[in-house]
Enzyme design. Structure first.
Site, PDB file in Angstrom:
ATOM      1  N   GLU A 177     -45.202 -12.636 -52.988  1.00  0.00           N
ATOM      2  CA  GLU A 177     -46.400 -12.444 -52.150  1.00  0.00           C
ATOM      3  C   GLU A 177     -46.888 -10.997 -52.151  1.00  0.00           C
ATOM      4  O   GLU A 177     -46.462 -10.202 -51.312  1.00  0.00           O
ATOM      5  CB  GLU A 177     -46.120 -12.901 -50.704  1.00  0.00           C
ATOM      6  CG  GLU A 177     -47.338 -12.761 -49.799  1.00  0.00           C
ATOM      7  CD  GLU A 177     -47.095 -13.188 -48.349  1.00  0.00           C
ATOM      8  OE1 GLU A 177     -45.940 -13.457 -47.978  1.00  0.00           O
ATOM      9  OE2 GLU A 177     -48.076 -13.232 -47.589  1.00  0.00           O
ATOM     10  N   LYS A 222     -47.904 -16.246 -54.102  1.00  0.00           N
ATOM     11  CA  LYS A 222     -48.633 -16.354 -52.829  1.00  0.00           C
ATOM     12  C   LYS A 222     -49.587 -15.177 -52.734  1.00  0.00           C
ATOM     13  O   LYS A 222     -49.228 -14.118 -52.219  1.00  0.00           O
ATOM     14  CB  LYS A 222     -47.641 -16.365 -51.665  1.00  0.00           C
ATOM     15  CG  LYS A 222     -48.285 -16.372 -50.277  1.00  0.00           C
ATOM     16  CD  LYS A 222     -47.297 -16.806 -49.204  1.00  0.00           C
ATOM     17  CE  LYS A 222     -47.913 -16.688 -47.821  1.00  0.00           C
ATOM     18  NZ  LYS A 222     -47.121 -17.365 -46.794  1.00  0.00           N
TER      19      LYS A 222
HETATM   20  P1  13P Z   1     -50.985 -15.726 -42.796  1.00  0.00           P
HETATM   21  O1  13P Z   1     -51.444 -17.040 -43.382  1.00  0.00           O
HETATM   22  O2  13P Z   1     -51.103 -15.678 -41.299  1.00  0.00           O
HETATM   23  O3  13P Z   1     -51.581 -14.551 -43.498  1.00  0.00           O
HETATM   24  O4  13P Z   1     -49.421 -15.657 -43.016  1.00  0.00           O
HETATM   25  C1  13P Z   1     -48.881 -16.068 -44.204  1.00  0.00           C
HETATM   26  C2  13P Z   1     -47.646 -15.311 -44.463  1.00  0.00           C
HETATM   27  O5  13P Z   1     -46.600 -15.884 -44.673  1.00  0.00           O
HETATM   28  C3  13P Z   1     -47.713 -13.844 -44.490  1.00  0.00           C
HETATM   29  O6  13P Z   1     -46.545 -13.321 -45.041  1.00  0.00           O
END
Ligand code: 13P
Length: 343
Positions: A177, A222
């Site tokens: 991510e 992600k």
């Molecule tokens: P949000 O969808 O609230 O951005 O959170 C996703 C997430 O896992 C952030 O690390």
């Protein structure tokens, strides 16, 4: 037969389903609870997560995986059932956030580096024994005057690659991510800037993953969407966001990647759903594309709950509604109409 990493990743990318990010750290969940006037006690955190995981329809029909925080993966429901068991019983894959948060990047004012690599191999083994089959590590990239620097992009991409390799060594699918922020104070960048930075970040990310020997077929990306900052004076339409995001992903993400699951990042609930649906409507993308939302799946549920046992059902209904709308979006089938009739 033991599931391969690709099997697990494919289960997480099941058509019409997506991932529930319920891995708020103790300080983040305290903030969410504060907004409904609730103290963040261990029991309150448990009760809230339990109500989500017991929302049968949402969990079994729309949610393929749940990201947990360290406390939650060890917690039991009020009746003694491990919360991980509730998730597995609903047919979803339990996962775990393993990073230790984004800290100030030395000599790089305004930028952050995510920590948590020391001892990670041992922690992953523990989490696997507790039932986790995937993990999450979030890096944060800030757009600003002269930002992001190559130093910040490279340092975070390198850490994410080391994390991903450690995950795969231990039978765990890494969610990678690298979040390009849209909702930080002063985020006034436009769509084109967001798209250019996101492409630069993702290209660096895949160079590092390949260098580290990470198997992309057992990896889920992600990303954030290409989207203007929250204080941008130049708005973009939903179609423009979807178009720019699909273009960036096509340019930067190898076709081998098991799937893409977006974060919501501060978009409104409905925006996050609409954007995902439009991206899927563009079609002909080499990977399945779904959601891994935290706020955009939970905001309405937390509000409806308010910390009161008598509101559990309406909180579950609010969560189920968002999960269903995002499930439709994962198939490119959401519409404003569906949103209204279902509500
Ligand atoms: P949000 O969808 O609230 O951005 O959170 C996703 C997430 O896992 C952030 O690390």
């Amino acid at each position: 037969m033991t599931e391969t990493l690709a099997d697990i990743a494919n289960r997480m990318m099941a058509p019409g389903k997506g991932i529930l990010a319920a891995d708020e750290s103790s300080s983040t969940i305290a903030k969410r609870f504060q907004a409904i006037g609730l103290d963040s006690t261990e029991d309150a955190r448990r009760d809230y997560r339990e109500l989500l995981f017991r929302a049968r329809e949402a969990m079994s029909e729309c949610i393929s995986g749940v990201i947990l925080f360290d406390e939650t993966i060890r917690q039991k429901a009020a009746d003694g059932t491990p919360l991980v068991q509730l998730i597995a019983d609903a047919g979803a894959v339990p996962g775990i956030k393993v990073d230790k948060g984004a800290k100030a990047l030395a000599l790089s004012p305004g930028e952050k580096i995510t920590e948590g690599l020391d001892g990670l191999r041992e922690r992953l083994r523990d989490y696997h024994a507790l039932g986790a089959r995937f993990a999450k590590w979030r890096a944060v990239i800030t757009i600003g005057d002269g930002l992001p620097t190559d130093n910040c992009i490279q340092a975070n991409a390198g850490a994410l690659a080391r994390y991903a390799a450690l995950c795969q060594e231990n039978g765990i699918v890494p969610i990678v991510e690298p979040e390009v922020l849209m909702d930080n104070e002063g985020a006034a960048h436009d769509l084109a800037t967001s798209a250019a930075v996101t492409e630069r970040v993702l290209k660096a990310q895949f160079e590092h993953l390949v260098l580290a020997g990470v198997d992309l077929r057992g990896t889920i990306l992600k990303p954030s969407m290409a989207i203007p900052g929250r204080e941008s004076p130049v708005p973009a339409s939903a179609a423009e966001v979807a178009e720019a995001t699909a273009r960036v992903l096509r340019a930067a993400v190898p076709a081998d990647v098991a799937g893409i699951a977006f974060l919501s990042g501060g978009q409104s609930d409905e925006q996050a759903t609409e954007h995902l649906s439009l991206i899927n409507q563009i079609g002909d993308l080499p990977w399945p594309v779904t959601f891994s939302y935290g706020r955009a799946l939970q905001a309405a549920a937390i509000k409806a709950w308010g910390g009161r046992p008598e509101n559990v059902e309406s909180a579950q209904a609010a969560f189920t509604h968002r999960a269903r709308m995002n499930g439709l979006a994962a198939a490119g089938k959401w519409s404003a109409e569906a949103e209204k009739t279902a509500a």
